[in-house]
Structures are given as C-alpha cells and as structure tokens.
Design an enzyme around this catalytic site. Structure first.
Site, PDB file in Angstrom:
ATOM      1  N   ASP A  12      21.698  13.131 108.472  1.00 18.28           N
ATOM      2  CA  ASP A  12      20.676  12.858 109.502  1.00 18.28           C
ATOM      3  C   ASP A  12      20.266  11.391 109.555  1.00 18.28           C
ATOM      4  O   ASP A  12      19.132  11.072 109.918  1.00 18.28           O
ATOM      5  CB  ASP A  12      19.393  13.699 109.277  1.00 18.28           C
ATOM      6  CG  ASP A  12      19.691  15.158 109.073  1.00 18.28           C
ATOM      7  OD1 ASP A  12      20.590  15.659 109.755  1.00 18.28           O
ATOM      8  OD2 ASP A  12      19.028  15.793 108.230  1.00 18.28           O
ATOM      9  N   HIS A  40      24.994  16.141 115.184  1.00 17.75           N
ATOM     10  CA  HIS A  40      24.656  14.772 115.565  1.00 17.75           C
ATOM     11  C   HIS A  40      23.871  14.836 116.858  1.00 17.75           C
ATOM     12  O   HIS A  40      24.265  15.548 117.777  1.00 17.75           O
ATOM     13  CB  HIS A  40      25.912  13.990 115.912  1.00 17.75           C
ATOM     14  CG  HIS A  40      26.746  13.637 114.736  1.00 17.75           C
ATOM     15  ND1 HIS A  40      26.219  13.302 113.518  1.00 17.75           N
ATOM     16  CD2 HIS A  40      28.067  13.521 114.614  1.00 17.75           C
ATOM     17  CE1 HIS A  40      27.217  13.013 112.702  1.00 17.75           C
ATOM     18  NE2 HIS A  40      28.348  13.149 113.333  1.00 17.75           N
ATOM     19  N   THR A 302      19.771  23.515 112.534  1.00 20.30           N
ATOM     20  CA  THR A 302      18.964  24.652 112.088  1.00 20.30           C
ATOM     21  C   THR A 302      17.544  24.635 112.642  1.00 20.30           C
ATOM     22  O   THR A 302      16.862  25.654 112.593  1.00 20.30           O
ATOM     23  CB  THR A 302      18.851  24.618 110.552  1.00 20.30           C
ATOM     24  OG1 THR A 302      18.278  23.351 110.199  1.00 20.30           O
ATOM     25  CG2 THR A 302      20.194  24.763 109.883  1.00 20.30           C
ATOM     26  N   ARG A 306      12.502  18.637 108.451  1.00 20.20           N
ATOM     27  CA  ARG A 306      13.109  17.864 107.351  1.00 20.20           C
ATOM     28  C   ARG A 306      12.036  17.473 106.347  1.00 20.20           C
ATOM     29  O   ARG A 306      10.899  17.226 106.716  1.00 20.20           O
ATOM     30  CB  ARG A 306      13.782  16.617 107.930  1.00 20.20           C
ATOM     31  CG  ARG A 306      14.982  16.979 108.766  1.00 20.20           C
ATOM     32  CD  ARG A 306      15.660  15.769 109.403  1.00 20.20           C
ATOM     33  NE  ARG A 306      16.779  16.217 110.218  1.00 20.20           N
ATOM     34  CZ  ARG A 306      17.231  15.590 111.307  1.00 20.20           C
ATOM     35  NH1 ARG A 306      16.681  14.467 111.699  1.00 20.20           N
ATOM     36  NH2 ARG A 306      18.237  16.070 111.982  1.00 20.20           N
TER      37      ARG A 306
HETATM   38  P1  GDP Z   1      23.209  12.219 112.284  1.00 16.86           P
HETATM   39  O1  GDP Z   1      23.619  13.588 111.911  1.00 16.86           O
HETATM   40  O2  GDP Z   1      23.389  11.235 111.191  1.00 16.86           O
HETATM   41  O3  GDP Z   1      23.820  11.772 113.565  1.00 16.86           O
HETATM   42  O4  GDP Z   1      21.638  12.249 112.519  1.00 16.86           O
HETATM   43  P2  GDP Z   1      20.794  13.219 113.467  1.00 16.86           P
HETATM   44  O5  GDP Z   1      21.269  13.131 114.837  1.00 16.86           O
HETATM   45  O6  GDP Z   1      20.684  14.548 112.848  1.00 16.86           O
HETATM   46  O7  GDP Z   1      19.337  12.577 113.296  1.00 16.86           O
HETATM   47  C1  GDP Z   1      19.044  11.300 113.675  1.00 16.86           C
HETATM   48  C2  GDP Z   1      17.868  11.354 114.643  1.00 16.86           C
HETATM   49  O8  GDP Z   1      17.369  10.061 114.854  1.00 16.86           O
HETATM   50  C3  GDP Z   1      18.254  11.861 116.036  1.00 16.86           C
HETATM   51  O9  GDP Z   1      17.161  12.554 116.580  1.00 16.86           O
HETATM   52  C4  GDP Z   1      18.497  10.552 116.813  1.00 16.86           C
HETATM   53  O10 GDP Z   1      18.312  10.700 118.223  1.00 16.86           O
HETATM   54  C5  GDP Z   1      17.448   9.687 116.222  1.00 16.86           C
HETATM   55  N1  GDP Z   1      17.668   8.254 116.181  1.00 16.86           N
HETATM   56  C6  GDP Z   1      18.798   7.557 115.865  1.00 16.86           C
HETATM   57  N2  GDP Z   1      18.516   6.242 115.778  1.00 16.86           N
HETATM   58  C7  GDP Z   1      17.171   6.116 116.019  1.00 16.86           C
HETATM   59  C8  GDP Z   1      16.271   5.022 116.025  1.00 16.86           C
HETATM   60  O11 GDP Z   1      16.621   3.889 115.768  1.00 16.86           O
HETATM   61  N3  GDP Z   1      14.954   5.299 116.301  1.00 16.86           N
HETATM   62  C9  GDP Z   1      14.489   6.550 116.567  1.00 16.86           C
HETATM   63  N4  GDP Z   1      13.204   6.730 116.837  1.00 16.86           N
HETATM   64  N5  GDP Z   1      15.318   7.616 116.547  1.00 16.86           N
HETATM   65  C10 GDP Z   1      16.646   7.399 116.272  1.00 16.86           C
END
Ligand code: GDP
Length: 427
Positions: A12, A40, A302, A306
């Site tokens: 995440d 993602h 899920t 977190r």
């Molecule tokens: P991944 O599995 O590593 O791709 O991560 P996830 O998608 O599960 O969680 C990352 C969350 O952070 C998602 O809701 C993204 O839209 C969000 N996100 C990613 N980069 C940023 C950021 O720089 N700022 C904010 N506020 N949200 C972000």
C-alpha cells in the site's frame, strides 16, 4: 531498459500510482508475483480503479500488459476486472498471459478460508484469496499450469492423484463434503476457455522485446516486509515481493536497470504481525487514517482499516536494501500537512538495546520505537508542482528521510492524481 516498481514496506505504498506514471513511457508492464489478494489504486481520466489481477498498464493503448509465470492467476477475477474496465469506457487493453502461470483453483480459496477459521485467534490475517494454498501446491508440484489446461487426459490423470489427498483434508480435518472429479474437470475447462485468447509463450516474447530495446516495467505487489524470506514471516505473503524475483516471475532473465522502491511519508500496515511504529491511540490513528491515500487508509481489496504509524526509518532502510533500490519514490507527503510536529522512528529499542538494523521476527515482536521529532509545515501542499516550492519544513523532512534511508529520494508525490508528483535532486 528494465525498471521495477516495488514496495519498501508492508504494501500500500502507492506503487499503483507510480506504475501508472511510469507506464506512459513504457512499452510493457508486467505482473510477476502474487494474485488478486492486494490492490493498486489508480486515478486517471477514466475514473478511480482498484486493480487486483491486471497489470497497471491497462489504461494505455500502446502498452502490452503481461501476467508472468510467477503470478497466482485467478481466472474469474481476471475476466471480471477486464469486463469492469470495458463497462467504464476503457478501451480493450493488450494483455498476454504466460503459458507457465498457474491457476488459483476454487479449492485453494476454500482451503484458505477453512484454515483461517480453524486457526481462529491464531489466524494469519489472510485475505482468503487462496494464495497460500495455491503457492503450497505449486511447490508441492500439484498445481495447474495454464499449458496443462489444453490436455484433458493429462488433467484427468493429475486429478486422480490430487483428489484423494485434498478430499481427506476436506472431510476429516475440516468436516466438509468431498469434491468430485467431474466438477473439477468442468472448472478447469471453464478456465481454459476464458484464458485461451490471452495465452502466450512469454519467455519468447521477452527475448524479442529485449532485442527490440523495449522499455519494460516490472510491477511488484505488496512490499519487502511481506517477502517470505526477508519479511516478517509468518506474517508474510507466499511469493517473493522482491525486485530480484521480478525477472524470474516475468520470464525475463536479465538484470534490472532501475529499481524504484516506493514508501509513504508515514507508515501503514494491513493485517497481522508486528508493526513497531503503530499509533495505538485510536483518535490519533484515525486522524491520520482518514487523511491518508485518496479516500482514507482502507485496504483496496478488503476494505479493512489499515493500521497507522509514524515513518519507520529502520524498516524502510532495510526494505530498500533488500529491494536493492536505486531510487526511492516518496508518496503521500501531502497527508502530513495537518501535524504541527512529525515523529520519525530512527531506531528500535529491543530488550534494552538500541538497534538500527531491522531485527528478526522474535526480536521485532519486542521492539519499541525510538522517535525523533521534526517541525511540521502545517499547510496544504497538494497544489504544488515543483519540489523547490515546498515549504522549508517539508523539504527538511524529506532530506532527513533520505539521510536515514540511504537511497536517493528522486520523486515526491503530493496527491493521488497523476500530475501530483515532483522530481527531486538529491543533496
Ligand atoms: P499500492 O498497492 O502500493 O499501489 O497502494 P494502494 O493503492 O493500496 O494505496 C495507496 C493509496 O494512496 C491509494 O489510495 C492512492 O490513490 C493513494 N496515493 C498515492 N500517492 C498519493 C499521494 O502522494 N498522496 C495522497 N494523498 N494519496 C496518494
């Protein structure tokens, strides 16, 4: 040119966003491990998507998306996700599936659920997608490779070998009805029909792609601390989450040119296991949780809330080391704008001893964080497009994290959207 985007922590970290940003300049995006047990989040002009089974390049027409041999392929999830993209106006992506990838069977999901129930309080916090039983069968040599789906006689003989053992567990350990061979043959046939149009010899495909100097992006799932060898075993996943597994799970035996480890400006963790910097005060944790990510910190697959924590430099430095990171992308910096002061965990105390190296699981379990406190910037930074325009406190925070991690932070993300990302020169 081969690039990998991998997680430095527990998953995440925002890998989906970074992969989506890099995908624009890539020819091929590859999933090389894991299944649909994590997701993602990607936000682009088509809307907001949670991808679980498909590679993150599916929003670009110029990209060939590959499901590599190291993946746990859930065919139903694959078909459903493709249909959902179509429904929401995304043009049909180019996607190929390795003939050596193995299939998640319905009984893998069933066994995952039954085992977690049997363990009760001692459960691993599995997402119950069948991943652990799937990889156990793969290495016990009783899994089903896509190539095998095309030979009915072969399948029939294999089921004769597998079924008595599976049914013994099902009936005598879990008290369930046994499975029938006919049902399983029908299930395998259904998978074959659904997947046949996508099946390719991906090894051959990559030999050619390398000759043609294509830009290839390896997309990791989860993070370094969930790796079965280097992570917090047994609270780990069942396939390697490391960049170096990428070329194997993709069928691309070549060195990686750039390894991008993604980490958040704070820490979060879904599921069970030790999490040293966890914020135990629920009000304080909820403040961070509700501001994190694009819509709060809840699991993309899920929906589970977190667990939230301050930046853990011990775990992140180790995570970057085991990933062999050449660059770091720091995400979610904008989220910390509400805090007058920000804590960073710079070391652990384990059994009375200060420790800067990430310990093994039993020591980890009795480690507590040693914090350092920095001044916050206390304002919204999500509109800023050039790194130099950030408040001095925000830049000082990033400089400190870089010094602690020991790998250049080359990109800083300050919002969930594609354009909210800034290049940074290291000190
Ligand atoms: P991944 O599995 O590593 O791709 O991560 P996830 O998608 O599960 O969680 C990352 C969350 O952070 C998602 O809701 C993204 O839209 C969000 N996100 C990613 N980069 C940023 C950021 O720089 N700022 C904010 N506020 N949200 C972000």
């Amino acid at each position: 040119m081969i690039k990998a985007v991998v997680g430095a922590n527990w998953g995440d970290e925002g890998k989906g966003k970074l992969t989506d940003v890099f995908a624009k300049e890539s020819d091929i995006v590859v999933r090389y491990q894991g299944g649909n047990n994590a997701g993602h989040t990607i936000i682009n002009s088509y809307g907001k998507f949670a991808l679980h089974m498909l590679p993150s390049g599916v929003f670009y027409q110029h990209i060939t998306n590959v499901i590599g041999n190291g993946v746990a392929l859930n065919v139903d999830a694959f078909v459903k996700e493709l249909a959902a993209l179509k429904e929401r106006g995304v043009p049909q992506p180019t996607i190929i599936v390795s003939d050596r990838v193995q299939i998640v069977m319905s009984y893998h999901i069933l066994f995952d659920k039954l085992e977690e129930e049997r363990l009760g309080k001692g459960a691993f916090g599995s997402t119950r997608s069948g991943i652990a039983p799937f990889y156990a069968d793969k290495f016990a040599k009783i899994g089903f490779q896509v190539s095998e789906l095309f030979d009915e006689e072969w399948l029939s003989a294999k089921l004769d070998r597998i079924l008595p053992a599976k049914n013994t567990l099902l009936v005598h350990l879990y008290g369930q009805a046994p499975m029938t061979k006919d049902d399983l043959m029908a299930e395998l046939k259904r998978y074959k029909e659904a997947i046949a149009p996508y099946v390719h010899d991906t090894f051959k495909f990559f030999q050619q792609a390398v000759d043609d100097q294509k830009v290839i992006l390896l997309e990791g799932q989860l993070g370094a601390l969930r790796d079965p060898d280097f992570g917090i075993y047994p609270y780990s996943t069942s396939s390697s989450t490391l960049s170096f597994y990428g070329p194997i799970g993709a069928s691309l035996p070549r060195p990686i040119d750039e390894i991008w480890a993604v980490t958040k400006a704070y820490s979060s963790c879904v599921g069970a296991g030790p999490f040293v910097t966890e914020i135990h005060d629920e009000v304080e944790a909820q403040e961070l949780r509700k501001r994190g990510g694009d819509a709060g910190e809840y699991g993309a697959t899920t929906g589970r809330p977190r667990r939230m924590g301050y930046f853990d430099a011990v775990a992140t430095r180790y995570g970057c080391q085991v990933q062999g990171a050449t660059h770091v992308a720091l995400t979610n910096l904008d989220v910390l704008g509400y805090l007058p002061e920000i804590k960073i965990c710079v070391a652990y105390e384990t059994d009375g001893k200060r420790r800067e190296h990430f310990p093994n699981i039993t020591r980890l379990d009795h480690s507590t964080p040693i914090f350092e406190t920095m001044k916050g910037w206390n304002c919204d930074i999500s509109h800023i497009r050039h790194y130099d325009d950030l408040p001095v406190e925000a830049k000082a925070y990033v400089d400190r994290l870089e010094a602690l991690i020991g790998v250049p932070i080359a990109l800083v993300s300050n919002g969930p959207n594609r354009e909210q990302i800034m290049a940074r020169q290291s000190k």
